[in-house]
Design an enzyme around this catalytic site. Structure first.
Site, mmCIF file in Angstrom:
data_model
loop_
_atom_site.group_PDB
_atom_site.id
_atom_site.type_symbol
_atom_site.label_atom_id
_atom_site.label_comp_id
_atom_site.label_asym_id
_atom_site.label_seq_id
_atom_site.Cartn_x
_atom_site.Cartn_y
_atom_site.Cartn_z
ATOM 1 N N ASP A 110 -132.507 10.569 -15.235
ATOM 2 C CA ASP A 110 -133.194 10.131 -14.038
ATOM 3 C C ASP A 110 -134.361 11.329 -13.734
ATOM 4 O OD1 ASP A 110 -131.003 8.470 -13.643
ATOM 5 O OD2 ASP A 110 -130.173 9.659 -12.537
HETATM 6 N N1 URA Z 1 -126.019 10.298 -15.138
HETATM 7 C C1 URA Z 1 -126.793 10.111 -14.034
HETATM 8 O O1 URA Z 1 -126.376 9.456 -13.076
HETATM 9 N N2 URA Z 1 -128.275 10.555 -14.151
HETATM 10 C C2 URA Z 1 -128.633 10.905 -15.505
HETATM 11 O O2 URA Z 1 -130.079 11.322 -15.538
HETATM 12 C C3 URA Z 1 -127.667 10.892 -16.519
HETATM 13 C C4 URA Z 1 -126.577 10.549 -16.511
#
Ligand code: URA
Length: 241
Positions: A110
């Site tokens: 993310d």
């Molecule tokens: N889980 C999440 O919520 N975000 C990420 O970037 C990776 C795993």
């Protein structure tokens, strides 16, 4: 050993159109083992040492196709056009954005997650890493908004936790805790926003998230946010964790 026309190789590496490469060659700006490589339609053997032997304007050639690298993704950059903000590819040399085959991230983090991200132009490698059958784990350091409830470890390990809007439960997730607000989780799958949604499902909230390991490959301490390193050996990713 594979060989390729020089103009095609350089065009695929983003040095310009084939016409532009021909002009570079005619101007003696491309050298192989110190001698000008004048005919851009000639073939060149793609040996591992080619980037050191083939120079463009005196500079070593970019890595050949089959490139894999690890990037320390900083907060605020995105892995996909679907999110607003600068893309992780902007952290790589400009010319690499023109490469064919194109570079892509192996899985995603993310925008507000930092840490280890693999990038490659090798589609087979990408599939090997993300294929569930190869069981490549991903480890995250989680900072929580609220102290962790003692029951959560068992819920995550149970293999029964269902995320909102999904119809199959999560595979068991191993979690260790170093303080009431700090946990380490290791996932064997990668569902959308999985870590954040897992903690939301047990009534908590992820305040900060950082990935520090993929398979047996650790994010090196000296690889700072925004920096990348070419991987000469990808095997640690597939070694047991
Ligand atoms: N889980 C999440 O919520 N975000 C990420 O970037 C990776 C795993």
């Amino acid at each position: 050993m594979t060989a390729m026309r020089l103009d095609r190789l350089l065009a695929n590496l983003g040095y310009g159109s084939r016409k532009e490469i021909q002009a570079l060659a005619k101007a003696a700006r491309i050298t192989l083992d110190g001698a000008p490589f004048k005919e851009a339609d000639e073939r060149v053997a793609l040996t591992a040492d080619l980037p050191q032997r083939l120079l463009v304007d005196g500079e070593a050639l970019d890595p050949l196709p089959g490139l894999a690298l690890m990037l320390h993704k900083p907060l605020g950059v995105t892995c996909s056009h679907k999110e607003a903000g600068p893309l992780v590819y902007s952290l790589l040399p400009d010319r690499w954005r023109l490469r064919e085959p194109a570079l892509s991230t192996i899985g995603r983090l993310d925008k507000e997650t930092s840490g280890l991200l693999l990038v490659t132009d090798d589609g087979a490698l990408l599939h090997r890493v993300i294929s569930p059958k190869n069981k490549v784990s991903k480890r995250y350091q989680v900072t929580l908004a609220r102290p962790l409830d003692a029951k959560v470890q068992g819920v995550f390990a149970s293999g029964t936790l269902m995320l909102e809007g999904e119809t199959t439960p999560l595979l068991p997730v191993a979690m260790t805790q170093s303080s009431p607000l700090h946990a380490t989780v290791t996932l064997m799958e990668g569902r959308y926003h999985q870590v954040r949604r897992m903690f939301a499902a047990v009534g908590n909230h992820v305040a900060a998230l950082h990935r520090d390991r993929i398979g047996g490959l650790d994010l090196p301490d000296d690889l700072l946010p925004g920096q990348f390193r070419i991987l000469t050996d990808i095997s640690p990713v597939f070694s047991g964790t």
